[in-house]
Design a protein around this motif. Structure first.
Motif, PDB file in Angstrom:
ATOM      1  N   ASP A  70       0.829  -1.216   0.000  1.00 19.34           N
ATOM      2  CA  ASP A  70       0.000   0.000   0.000  1.00 19.34           C
ATOM      3  C   ASP A  70       0.858   1.258   0.000  1.00 19.34           C
ATOM      4  OD1 ASP A  70      -2.311  -1.560   0.080  1.00 19.34           O
ATOM      5  OD2 ASP A  70      -2.301  -1.630   2.272  1.00 19.34           O
ATOM      6  N   GLY A  71       1.973   1.193  -0.736  1.00 18.62           N
ATOM      7  CA  GLY A  71       2.844   2.352  -0.891  1.00 18.62           C
ATOM      8  C   GLY A  71       3.862   2.551   0.213  1.00 18.62           C
ATOM      9  N   ALA A  72       3.764   1.804   1.300  1.00 19.21           N
ATOM     10  CA  ALA A  72       4.700   1.962   2.425  1.00 19.21           C
ATOM     11  C   ALA A  72       5.883   1.010   2.254  1.00 19.21           C
ATOM     12  CB  ALA A  72       3.986   1.685   3.740  1.00 19.21           C
ATOM     13  N   ARG A  73       7.088   1.515   2.500  1.00 22.76           N
ATOM     14  CA  ARG A  73       8.299   0.706   2.375  1.00 22.76           C
ATOM     15  C   ARG A  73       8.435  -0.165   3.632  1.00 22.76           C
ATOM     16  NH1 ARG A  73      11.703   3.693  -1.516  1.00 22.76           N
ATOM     17  NH2 ARG A  73      13.627   2.896  -0.589  1.00 22.76           N
ATOM     18  N   LEU A  74       8.124  -1.442   3.494  1.00 16.59           N
ATOM     19  CA  LEU A  74       8.057  -2.312   4.663  1.00 16.59           C
ATOM     20  C   LEU A  74       9.050  -3.473   4.639  1.00 16.59           C
ATOM     21  CD1 LEU A  74       4.188  -2.621   5.202  1.00 16.59           C
ATOM     22  CD2 LEU A  74       5.787  -0.952   6.167  1.00 16.59           C
ATOM     23  N   ILE A  75       9.622  -3.781   3.482  1.00 15.89           N
ATOM     24  CA  ILE A  75      10.520  -4.946   3.390  1.00 15.89           C
ATOM     25  C   ILE A  75      11.791  -4.578   2.629  1.00 15.89           C
ATOM     26  CG2 ILE A  75      10.761  -7.354   2.668  1.00 15.89           C
ATOM     27  CD1 ILE A  75       7.324  -6.165   2.435  1.00 15.89           C
ATOM     28  N   TYR A  76      12.922  -4.918   3.199  1.00 13.35           N
ATOM     29  CA  TYR A  76      14.223  -4.773   2.546  1.00 13.35           C
ATOM     30  C   TYR A  76      14.829  -6.162   2.491  1.00 13.35           C
ATOM     31  CZ  TYR A  76      19.082  -3.238   1.810  1.00 13.35           C
ATOM     32  OH  TYR A  76      20.363  -3.041   1.317  1.00 13.35           O
ATOM     33  N   GLU A  77      15.156  -6.652   1.296  1.00 10.43           N
ATOM     34  CA  GLU A  77      15.616  -8.030   1.180  1.00 10.43           C
ATOM     35  C   GLU A  77      16.805  -8.165   0.237  1.00 10.43           C
ATOM     36  OE1 GLU A  77      12.039 -10.027  -0.163  1.00 10.43           O
ATOM     37  OE2 GLU A  77      12.683  -9.895  -2.254  1.00 10.43           O
ATOM     38  N   LYS A  78      17.637  -9.146   0.558  1.00 10.03           N
ATOM     39  CA  LYS A  78      18.779  -9.490  -0.281  1.00 10.03           C
ATOM     40  C   LYS A  78      18.728 -10.988  -0.561  1.00 10.03           C
ATOM     41  CE  LYS A  78      21.966  -6.026   1.636  1.00 10.03           C
ATOM     42  NZ  LYS A  78      23.290  -5.833   2.293  1.00 10.03           N
ATOM     43  N   SER A  79      18.727 -11.346  -1.834  1.00 13.61           N
ATOM     44  CA  SER A  79      18.731 -12.744  -2.239  1.00 13.61           C
ATOM     45  C   SER A  79      20.037 -13.035  -2.974  1.00 13.61           C
ATOM     46  CB  SER A  79      17.545 -13.058  -3.154  1.00 13.61           C
ATOM     47  OG  SER A  79      16.315 -12.779  -2.513  1.00 13.61           O
ATOM     48  N   VAL A  80      20.631 -14.194  -2.680  1.00 19.81           N
ATOM     49  CA  VAL A  80      21.900 -14.578  -3.296  1.00 19.81           C
ATOM     50  C   VAL A  80      21.734 -15.956  -3.921  1.00 19.81           C
ATOM     51  CG1 VAL A  80      24.334 -15.097  -2.879  1.00 19.81           C
ATOM     52  CG2 VAL A  80      23.241 -13.211  -1.662  1.00 19.81           C
TER      53      VAL A  80
ATOM     54  N   PHE B 209      14.269  -7.936   5.914  1.00 20.62           N
ATOM     55  CA  PHE B 209      14.044  -7.097   7.089  1.00 20.62           C
ATOM     56  C   PHE B 209      12.668  -6.456   6.953  1.00 20.62           C
ATOM     57  CE2 PHE B 209      18.485  -7.435   6.111  1.00 20.62           C
ATOM     58  CZ  PHE B 209      19.097  -7.665   7.327  1.00 20.62           C
ATOM     59  N   TYR B 210      11.822  -6.675   7.958  1.00 18.62           N
ATOM     60  CA  TYR B 210      10.421  -6.264   7.888  1.00 18.62           C
ATOM     61  C   TYR B 210      10.097  -5.221   8.959  1.00 18.62           C
ATOM     62  CZ  TYR B 210       9.627 -10.609   5.206  1.00 18.62           C
ATOM     63  OH  TYR B 210       9.680 -11.621   4.289  1.00 18.62           O
ATOM     64  N   VAL B 211       9.321  -4.226   8.547  1.00 15.90           N
ATOM     65  CA  VAL B 211       8.668  -3.326   9.500  1.00 15.90           C
ATOM     66  C   VAL B 211       7.280  -3.905   9.741  1.00 15.90           C
ATOM     67  CG1 VAL B 211       7.763  -1.013   9.911  1.00 15.90           C
ATOM     68  CG2 VAL B 211       9.944  -1.312   8.706  1.00 15.90           C
ATOM     69  N   THR B 212       6.994  -4.268  10.965  1.00 18.62           N
ATOM     70  CA  THR B 212       5.756  -5.011  11.244  1.00 18.62           C
ATOM     71  C   THR B 212       4.816  -4.259  12.188  1.00 18.62           C
ATOM     72  OG1 THR B 212       6.902  -6.233  12.995  1.00 18.62           O
ATOM     73  CG2 THR B 212       6.830  -7.253  10.825  1.00 18.62           C
ATOM     74  N   ASP B 213       4.791  -2.939  12.080  1.00 11.86           N
ATOM     75  CA  ASP B 213       3.882  -2.161  12.927  1.00 11.86           C
ATOM     76  C   ASP B 213       2.421  -2.556  12.720  1.00 11.86           C
ATOM     77  OD1 ASP B 213       6.228  -0.936  13.482  1.00 11.86           O
ATOM     78  OD2 ASP B 213       5.627   1.087  12.850  1.00 11.86           O
ATOM     79  N   HIS B 214       2.048  -2.834  11.467  1.00 14.03           N
ATOM     80  CA  HIS B 214       0.651  -3.107  11.155  1.00 14.03           C
ATOM     81  C   HIS B 214       0.473  -4.467  10.451  1.00 14.03           C
ATOM     82  CE1 HIS B 214      -0.159   0.995  12.341  1.00 14.03           C
ATOM     83  NE2 HIS B 214       0.730   1.424  11.466  1.00 14.03           N
ATOM     84  N   HIS B 215       1.493  -5.290  10.455  1.00 14.83           N
ATOM     85  CA  HIS B 215       1.423  -6.607   9.809  1.00 14.83           C
ATOM     86  C   HIS B 215       2.099  -7.630  10.709  1.00 14.83           C
ATOM     87  CE1 HIS B 215       0.941  -3.793   6.451  1.00 14.83           C
ATOM     88  NE2 HIS B 215       0.269  -4.748   5.844  1.00 14.83           N
ATOM     89  N   ALA B 216       1.820  -8.896  10.421  1.00 16.16           N
ATOM     90  CA  ALA B 216       2.428  -9.990  11.189  1.00 16.16           C
ATOM     91  C   ALA B 216       2.977 -11.047  10.221  1.00 16.16           C
ATOM     92  CB  ALA B 216       1.409 -10.624  12.125  1.00 16.16           C
ATOM     93  N   TYR B 217       3.970 -11.787  10.683  1.00 16.87           N
ATOM     94  CA  TYR B 217       4.548 -12.858   9.871  1.00 16.87           C
ATOM     95  C   TYR B 217       3.803 -14.129  10.203  1.00 16.87           C
ATOM     96  CZ  TYR B 217       8.301 -15.023   7.152  1.00 16.87           C
ATOM     97  OH  TYR B 217       9.023 -15.686   6.177  1.00 16.87           O
ATOM     98  N   GLY B 218       2.977 -14.599   9.257  1.00 16.81           N
ATOM     99  CA  GLY B 218       2.109 -15.744   9.521  1.00 16.81           C
ATOM    100  C   GLY B 218       2.769 -17.073   9.198  1.00 16.81           C
ATOM    101  N   ILE B 219       2.673 -18.017  10.103  1.00 16.51           N
ATOM    102  CA  ILE B 219       3.235 -19.358   9.934  1.00 16.51           C
ATOM    103  C   ILE B 219       2.171 -20.387  10.300  1.00 16.51           C
ATOM    104  CG2 ILE B 219       5.021 -20.990  10.651  1.00 16.51           C
ATOM    105  CD1 ILE B 219       6.775 -18.589  11.350  1.00 16.51           C
TER     106      ILE B 219
END
Length: 233
Positions: A130-140, A220-230
């Motif tokens: 929704d336009g908010a920068r929430l995830i920074y990721e590096k894949s190798v 790297f996640y900003v999780t103020d308004h979201h959760a990591y579901g498992i």
């Protein structure tokens, strides 16, 4: 100790998928035909197909047959992107920035990736919801298994669909470790947050159908308004 016959059947089918003899979506022989071809009982062939289905390598359709699983952008995101809305519903990320480069593999990367590659591709992304920068990721990933990846930019949103369609690398499982930590300068700058703000760090090792570790990913996640579901089962 002799390997069970059904595992020999599994190995044979996996080799055919990796070689391209059986492409994504291809129909497999019936249990009867597979047993006849490989010199095993129909029950052994059935057990092998059931295990391949359990591992997500094939899909079985009642009354139709068995097919090599196809990794689509939709099911790749559904299975491997775990950030959820407050009500538990799925959310689909976009990406705001992307860089893809090739470099020498670090010792820890070569030690974990299949084949101990000398060079790797590094995919760095900032993802938004929704336009908010929430995830920074590096894949190798290895340059040997993914030749020419850096020339394919911009890459699609769902990398695992690309891995299968372009490189015949089908991701079927991932091992992850999760912890909370303070954002360093690089992460803070990428996400537009203050230094040392709490973020959730997820380290992933992704495995293909041959049980090879083919991707390392740090997110790297900003999780103020979201959760990591498992889902545990």
């Amino acid at each position: 100790m002799t390997e069970p016959l059904y595992k020999t059947v599994i190995g044979t089918l996996i080799d055919r998928i990796i070689s391209g003899e059986l492409v994504p979506g291809a129909m497999l022989p019936s249990e009867h035909d597979l047993g006849t071809e490989l010199g095993v009982s129909q029950g052994t062939a059935r057990k092998a197909l059931e295990e391949l289905e359990r591992r997500g390598i094939i899909k079985r359709r009642q009354g139709v047959g068995s097919f090599v699983a196809v990794r689509t952008p939709e099911n790749a995101l559904f299975q491997f992107f775990r950030l959820r809305n407050p009500d538990g519903s799925h959310t689909v990320p976009d990406f705001a920035e992307e860089t893809v480069s090739s470099r020498k593999a670090a010792a820890c990367e070569a030690g974990q990736l299949s084949g101990a590659p000398e060079k790797v591709h590094e995919i760095v992304r900032v993802r938004t919801i929704d336009g908010a920068r929430l995830i920074y990721e590096k894949s190798v990933v290895s340059t040997v298994l993914f030749p020419g990846l850096a020339e394919r930019t911009p890459l699609p949103n769902a990398l695992y669909a690309l891995y299968q369609q372009a490189f015949r690398i089908a991701i079927v499982r991932a091992d992850e470790s999760i912890k909370a930590e303070a954002a360093d300068q690089e992460t803070a700058s990428a996400l537009g947050i203050v230094l040392s703000r709490p973020v959730m760090r997820v380290e992933r090792k992704a495995y293909d159908i041959a049980d090879r570790c083919v991707e390392l990913r740090s997110s790297f996640y900003v999780t103020d308004h979201h959760a990591y579901g498992i889902l545990l089962s």
